[in-house]
Each structure stands twice: as structure tokens, then as C-alpha cells.
Design a protein around this motif. Structure first.
Motif, PDB file in Angstrom:
ATOM      1  N   GLU A  13      28.095  50.324 -32.029  1.00  0.00           N
ATOM      2  CA  GLU A  13      27.469  51.532 -31.511  1.00  0.00           C
ATOM      3  C   GLU A  13      26.547  51.216 -30.335  1.00  0.00           C
ATOM      4  O   GLU A  13      26.579  51.880 -29.302  1.00  0.00           O
ATOM      5  N   ALA A  14      25.744  50.173 -30.493  1.00  0.00           N
ATOM      6  CA  ALA A  14      24.761  49.839 -29.457  1.00  0.00           C
ATOM      7  C   ALA A  14      25.438  49.373 -28.168  1.00  0.00           C
ATOM      8  O   ALA A  14      24.976  49.692 -27.075  1.00  0.00           O
ATOM      9  N   GLU A  16      28.949  49.548 -27.517  1.00  0.00           N
ATOM     10  CA  GLU A  16      30.270  50.129 -27.283  1.00  0.00           C
ATOM     11  C   GLU A  16      31.349  49.064 -27.185  1.00  0.00           C
ATOM     12  O   GLU A  16      32.034  48.930 -26.176  1.00  0.00           O
ATOM     13  N   TYR A  27      23.105  37.440 -26.947  1.00  0.00           N
ATOM     14  CA  TYR A  27      22.327  38.144 -25.929  1.00  0.00           C
ATOM     15  C   TYR A  27      22.826  37.780 -24.521  1.00  0.00           C
ATOM     16  O   TYR A  27      23.051  36.633 -24.210  1.00  0.00           O
ATOM     17  N   PRO A  31      27.306  42.786 -20.197  1.00  0.00           N
ATOM     18  CA  PRO A  31      26.265  43.554 -19.496  1.00  0.00           C
ATOM     19  C   PRO A  31      25.513  44.515 -20.423  1.00  0.00           C
ATOM     20  O   PRO A  31      24.322  44.753 -20.246  1.00  0.00           O
ATOM     21  N   ALA A  32      26.236  45.058 -21.432  1.00  0.00           N
ATOM     22  CA  ALA A  32      25.587  46.048 -22.294  1.00  0.00           C
ATOM     23  C   ALA A  32      24.468  45.438 -23.148  1.00  0.00           C
ATOM     24  O   ALA A  32      23.548  46.129 -23.552  1.00  0.00           O
ATOM     25  N   TRP A  33      24.540  44.117 -23.432  1.00  0.00           N
ATOM     26  CA  TRP A  33      23.461  43.507 -24.205  1.00  0.00           C
ATOM     27  C   TRP A  33      22.398  42.957 -23.253  1.00  0.00           C
ATOM     28  O   TRP A  33      22.266  41.770 -23.061  1.00  0.00           O
ATOM     29  N   ASP A  34      21.670  43.882 -22.651  1.00  0.00           N
ATOM     30  CA  ASP A  34      20.500  43.511 -21.858  1.00  0.00           C
ATOM     31  C   ASP A  34      19.290  44.025 -22.620  1.00  0.00           C
ATOM     32  O   ASP A  34      19.408  44.372 -23.794  1.00  0.00           O
ATOM     33  N   SER A  35      18.136  44.067 -21.964  1.00  0.00           N
ATOM     34  CA  SER A  35      16.934  44.471 -22.693  1.00  0.00           C
ATOM     35  C   SER A  35      17.052  45.909 -23.205  1.00  0.00           C
ATOM     36  O   SER A  35      16.583  46.217 -24.303  1.00  0.00           O
ATOM     37  N   VAL A  36      17.685  46.775 -22.422  1.00  0.00           N
ATOM     38  CA  VAL A  36      17.859  48.166 -22.844  1.00  0.00           C
ATOM     39  C   VAL A  36      18.795  48.236 -24.054  1.00  0.00           C
ATOM     40  O   VAL A  36      18.493  48.899 -25.059  1.00  0.00           O
ATOM     41  N   GLY A  37      19.902  47.540 -23.975  1.00  0.00           N
ATOM     42  CA  GLY A  37      20.855  47.504 -25.073  1.00  0.00           C
ATOM     43  C   GLY A  37      20.226  46.925 -26.336  1.00  0.00           C
ATOM     44  O   GLY A  37      20.500  47.375 -27.452  1.00  0.00           O
ATOM     45  N   HIS A  38      19.353  45.943 -26.143  1.00  0.00           N
ATOM     46  CA  HIS A  38      18.695  45.306 -27.280  1.00  0.00           C
ATOM     47  C   HIS A  38      17.812  46.312 -28.020  1.00  0.00           C
ATOM     48  O   HIS A  38      17.807  46.348 -29.255  1.00  0.00           O
ATOM     49  N   MET A  39      17.091  47.124 -27.265  1.00  0.00           N
ATOM     50  CA  MET A  39      16.259  48.175 -27.881  1.00  0.00           C
ATOM     51  C   MET A  39      17.135  49.091 -28.726  1.00  0.00           C
ATOM     52  O   MET A  39      16.766  49.483 -29.829  1.00  0.00           O
ATOM     53  N   ILE A  42      18.291  47.361 -31.999  1.00  0.00           N
ATOM     54  CA  ILE A  42      17.235  47.304 -33.014  1.00  0.00           C
ATOM     55  C   ILE A  42      17.105  48.666 -33.717  1.00  0.00           C
ATOM     56  O   ILE A  42      17.012  48.732 -34.944  1.00  0.00           O
ATOM     57  N   GLU A  46      17.652  49.270 -37.661  1.00  0.00           N
ATOM     58  CA  GLU A  46      16.557  49.819 -38.470  1.00  0.00           C
ATOM     59  C   GLU A  46      17.004  51.081 -39.202  1.00  0.00           C
ATOM     60  O   GLU A  46      16.658  51.287 -40.366  1.00  0.00           O
TER      61      GLU A  46
END
Lengths: 79, 495
Positions: A13-14, A16, A27, A31-39, A42, A46
Motif C-alpha cells: 500500500e505504501a 504501490e 530503504y 523511488p517510492a521508498w523515500d522519506s515521504v514514502g517512509h512516513m 509507518i 501502525e
């Protein structure tokens, strides 16, 4: 859905991606796993397991495998 | 009687003397007098002194010719920094873009700006197929464009929209960059003790200004390619005693999510925020934390067209004036003219460029910038912004032109009718056709996810920044133009 499926689903989901690709991710691998994707990841984790993650763990969760061990050992999720 | 030398354009010989003589002055050349003091430390643990940075920079500068355009596909690495400084040293004109800019965007930029050289942070084998005649593969690529004349004052080309690879760039001069850097150094009170973390990318005017001000004030740049959502970033910051951190609003959202880890770094005493509006409650929260711990929190405002800083809120007024963009920085004057914020100063760019012919243009703006931001000033001279005149949205600190996005979509999906609007910090793609009677099959087959993915990839921004909304038909005015106000209203109803 068992916990591993839920866990994998959070990555899909995070970022795609397909479950197969999710299982090998680290990490900044895509490209999708950057700082924005990481947020986003999480938040997904959660929500999926109804936990609140510690900041120290958030910044340490650098791969699919690391997260899995972390949730099992520190958050009592059966994974 | 003293004879004054006749002013003329520098000859090749003069330029060589300038390059190699210690008396020759270019934008950063005098930083060599900081000598054996450390200039940069990267996350591999490499350290360069100002002296060695200067030597490495000269070694690259000899490969460049004055007036040449050098396209830098850059990341926050030592290599890129050295090459960037070398461009200034050689009077070449760097054009900065992100390292992962899509092949197609690179091709379009090249065709418009004719760079003689492309420098890549990471190897880009894809470019060889794209641009025939490229030199040997590697980080340093020679194109078949050799020499282009640029206006002698032109020193830098930056994209107007952060990361999008849009063709329109801002033309900046040495005077623009130097005056702005000096002004920032003065209001931030930077001295040689500064150890600035590079949180923002180098191709982004705000990220670049952190590099400029740190080097020009003799401080140490702590260069990392890790993001602040990674443990390595914080280990690096702590190991090398980072003193300052600069971020966009989203940086602060992340920092707050991490419970502000900078609080555990006793040496980190300056926090800066620009690149869009941080929410008033967030400014107050961060401001109070800083006040309590003796740190300084600077809320600032700027535009790439201003090299880039225009105003700041002094930290002592930060909580009380939350929501304001502050007062003009030294050397800048600001006024509201017919509702629009207008700024004047030596830092205001020469103008815009869209192709290599434009590089010969002189000072179009004449020191005056119409910001396109609407606002007012309070009785203490603090400025506030209320709306934008033009259609832009800020995505993670990047100014993205909505018109440019519409153009990208039409180019890639010619059958599709779509419109882009900004809602908060997201870009909404409104599309027509899906499921509507009589829609042509090609239109139906364009999946919404595909649109999102395409913009996200092309602009190099996380897909979370984009939303797709489906309409049977998009609202239009009687003249057939898209009715954006109606579209916004419809979207708000849906939300």
C-alpha cells in the motif's frame, strides 16, 4: 489475513508494489521508498497492528526484514 | 597621468590568468583563503579542506570553457559539489537538475539548452541511447554541442519548480548569488563555526543557498545522501557536531513525527524553515521548543527568482508572529502593490530562459520581482501572504506549476481530457471520460493509477502527493475554458 500478509500489505500500500517485490525491499531501493514514502509506511504499519512506534524504531526500520524482526521482538506482533 | 584600461570582453588569455592566478576572483575562489580549515565532510567520512576543495575544483575547471552550459544531474555528493564549484571557477553556466530526472526530461532540456557537458551524480547509461554522440560513458559526458555564448553576467540556471525538469529556468548572476548569500550570512549571523547539514537537494534553490552561505562564511558542510527518516542521518549529524538544519514544511512534519530528534543534539542550535507555509500551530510548537532550549528557529520566505531569500522572522518574534513571512532581509525592500507582494534588491534574478538563445539576454527584471503572492503588511512591517495569483502548488517544498502538469499529461496521453488543481499540499488530477457514455476506448484504457504514476515519476515526487478524481465532464466556462473555481468547489463537495 494472517499477520505476515497484513505486514506485506502495508508495504504494498505504501509503495504501490506487488507482494513479491515488497519482500526484498530496502530503504531507497525504489523511488517510492523515500522519506515521504517512509512516513506512509509507518502509518500503514501502525494502523494495521494498532501500535505506536517509537521514533528510534521508525528511523531504524530500513528494510522489509528489519521491520519484521522489529515488530515481532519489540511490539509483540506474531510474525 | 594615469591611463584607465579600456573596458572590453575578457580574452581567452585573460580568462586563463583569472583561472590560475590567485588574484583572479570568481564567486567561490576566495574561499581558498580559508586554507586548511575543513570545508566539507560527507557521510563516507571523507573530509576536504578549503585548500584541497580548491585544487580539485581547478582540476575540473580546466575541462570547461567560459559561456558553456553544463547540465548537472546532481545529488548531495562531494563529486557534484566540486563540479558545481568548478563551473563557477571556469565561468561556465551550470544548470542544476535532480540526479534521477527522467530520460525524456533530460533529452528535452538538452535540446533546448545545448549543454556542452553533462555531469551525472550516478552513472546514467540511459542517456547514451538518448543523445547520440555522447563521449565515453561515465559521470562526465561530452555532448555534440560545443560552445554557446552566454551573457557575461550569467552564472547559474535553476529550475523554477524545484524538481520537475520544467524547461523554464531562472537566470542568476554572480551579483545575485553573492548579495543574497552575504545577506543570509548577516541575518543568520553565520561564522566559521557553522556545521550545516544538507537536508535539501542541491538543485533546489533553498538547498543550494545552504551550500553557498556555509562555504562563503568558512563553515563546514555536512553532506549526506541519507534522509532524516534514517538512523544514519542522525548518527552522522551527531558524530560531526551539526549546528544547523534547514527544511521545508514537510521536513518539520517528519521531525515532529520523530519527536524532534534534534533536541538530543546539544550543538544543533539553529533551525530554519522555508519553501512554503508551515502551519501556524506547528510554527508555535517548534518555536516554543527552540525558545525553551536556547535555540533559534528561523521562519523564512523566498523564491528561486530571488536567489532565493527575501524575508525572515527574527527568532525572538517567531511564536508571536507565526503565520507571517517576516521582514525583508538586509538589502531587500518589500511592498504591496495592487495587492501583490513586490520585492526589490540586488538578489533579484536577471530573468527567465527557455532555451540557449535566451542565455544571451541581459537584466530583464532590473532588480524588481513581482512575486505573484498576494498579501499585506501589519503595522510593524511584518508581511503576510493570503493567496497566490498564479496556479502553483507546493509539494514537499517543490513549487509545481499546475499548467506544466496539465501540459505533461496532454503530451503523454493525447486522448485524455484532464485538469490539475492544488488542494492543500496535494495535486489533484481531475480526469474526464472514465465510464462516460460515448467515451473513446483509448480514453477508457488510460488507468487513473497510470496518470498518478506518470506524474510522480516525471516530477520525481512521491506518488502520495497525487490524487486522481474522476468526472463525467469537467466544468467549463461559456468560452470553453476550464472553470477552475467550479472544479475546486466540486472537489470540496466530494471531500
Amino acid at each position: 489475513m494472517d499477520n505476515l500478509e497484513k505486514y506485506t500489505q502495508a508495504f504494498c500500500e505504501a509503495f504501490e508494489v506487488e507482494p513479491e517485490q515488497a519482500k526484498n525491499l530496502k530503504y531507497q531501493d525504489i523511488p517510492a521508498w523515500d522519506s515521504v514514502g517512509h512516513m506512509g509506511l509507518i502509518s500503514c504499519l501502525e494502523d494495521a497492528f494498532d501500535i505506536v512506534m517509537d521514533p528510534a524504531d521508525i528511523i531504524e526500520l530500513g528494510s522489509f526484514d528489519l521491520g519484521r524482526t522489529m515488530l515481532r521482538d519489540k511490539y509483540g506482533v506474531q510474525l | 597621468m594615469k591611463r584607465s584600461p579600456k573596458p572590453s570582453a575578457p580574452s581567452a588569455g585573460d580568462l586563463l590568468v583569472k583561472l590560475f592566478s590567485p588574484a583572479g576572483h570568481t564567486l567561490f575562489s576566495h574561499t581558498r583563503w580559508f586554507g586548511k580549515r575543513p570545508a566539507v565532510i560527507d557521510d563516507q567520512g571523507s573530509m576536504l579542506t578549503y585548500e584541497s576543495l580548491d585544487h580539485l575544483c581547478l582540476a575540473q575547471a580546466v575541462r570547461l570553457i567560459p559561456g558553456q552550459v553544463a547540465l548537472l544531474l546532481c545529488a548531495n555528493t562531494l563529486d557534484c559539489l566540486i563540479f558545481y564549484l568548478a563551473c563557477h571557477r571556469a565561468y561556465a553556466v551550470p544548470l542544476l537538475m535532480p540526479a534521477d530526472l527522467g530520460s525524456e526530461q533530460v533529452r528535452r532540456l538538452c535540446e533546448h539548452y545545448h549543454p556542452a557537458v553533462i555531469f551525472c551524480a550516478t552513472a546514467r547509461p540511459d542517456l547514451e541511447a538518448l543523445l547520440p554522440g555522447l563521449g565515453r560513458p561515465g559521470k562526465f559526458l561530452l555532448t555534440h554541442w560545443r560552445y554557446e555564448q552566454a551573457h557575461p553576467d550569467l552564472r547559474l540556471l535553476l529550475s523554477t519548480s524545484g524538481s520537475t525538469g520544467a524547461l523554464k529556468t531562472v537566470r542568476l548572476s554572480a551579483q545575485n548569488l553573492e548579495s543574497n548569500a552575504n545577506s543570509i550570512i548577516s541575518y543568520l549571523q553565520l561564522d566559521g563555526r557553522e556545521r550545516a547539514l544538507t537536508v535539501l537537494p542541491m538543485h533546489y534553490s533553498y538547498g543550494l543557498s545552504v551550500i553557498h552561505t556555509t562555504l562563503l562564511s568558512g563553515g563546514i558542510l555536512l553532506m549526506t545522501t541519507h534522509s532524516l527518516m534514517q538512523k544514519q542521518f542522525w548518527d552522522f549529524a551527531s558524530e560531526y557536531g551539526a549546528t544547523s538544519l534547514s527544511g521545508v514544511p514537510y521536513t518539520y512534519t517528519m521531525l515532529e513525527r520523530l519527536k524532534n530528534p534534534w533536541q538530543k543534539l546539544p550543538k544543533l542550535t539553529t533551525l530554519c524553515q522555508a519553501g512554503g507555509a508551515l502551519s501556524v500551530p506547528a510554527i508555535r510548537r517548534v518555536g516554543r521548543l527552540c525558545e525553551e532550549s536556547g535555540r533559534r528557529f528561523f521562519v523564512m520566505y523566498g523564491q528561486t527568482e530571488a536567489s532565493p531569500r527575501l524575508s525572515y522572522v527574527p527568532p525572538s518574534r517567531c511564536v508571536e508572529k507565526a503565520g507571517s513571512i517576516g521582514i525583508p532581509i538586509p538589502g531587500v525592500s518589500m511592498s504591496i502593490e495592487e495587492g501583490e507582494l513586490v520585492c526589490r534588491g540586488e538578489n533579484i534574478a536577471l530573468g527567465y530562459a527557455e532555451n540557449s538563445a535566451d542565455l544571451l539576454l541581459g537584466d530583464d527584471f532590473q532588480g524588481v520581482l513581482y512575486t505573484g503572492d498576494l498579501g499585506f503588511a501589519d503595522d510593524e512591517g511584518y508581511f503576510y501572504l493570503t493567496a497566490r495569483r498564479n496556479r502553483f502548488v507546493k509539494l514537499y517544498g517543490n513549487r509545481v506549476s499546475l499548467d506544466e502538469c496539465e501540459r505533461l499529461l496532454t503530451e503523454r496521453f493525447p486522448q485524455l481530457v484532464s485538469a490539475c488543481v492544488g488542494m492543500d499540499d496535494r495535486l489533484v488530477i481531475c480526469r474526464e471520460g472514465k465510464g462516460a457514455d460515448g467515451a473513446v476506448p483509448e480514453v477508457k484504457s488510460v488507468q487513473s493509477a497510470e496518470l498518478k504514476r506518470y506524474l510522480s515519476r516525471t516530477l520525481g515526487l512521491n506518488a502520495k502527493a497525487f490524487l486522481v478524481c474522476e468526472f463525467d465532464t469537467l466544468p467549463r466556462t461559456s468560452s470553453g475554458k476550464l472553470a477552475y473555481a467550479q472544479l475546486m468547489a466540486a472537489l470540496e463537495d466530494q471531500a
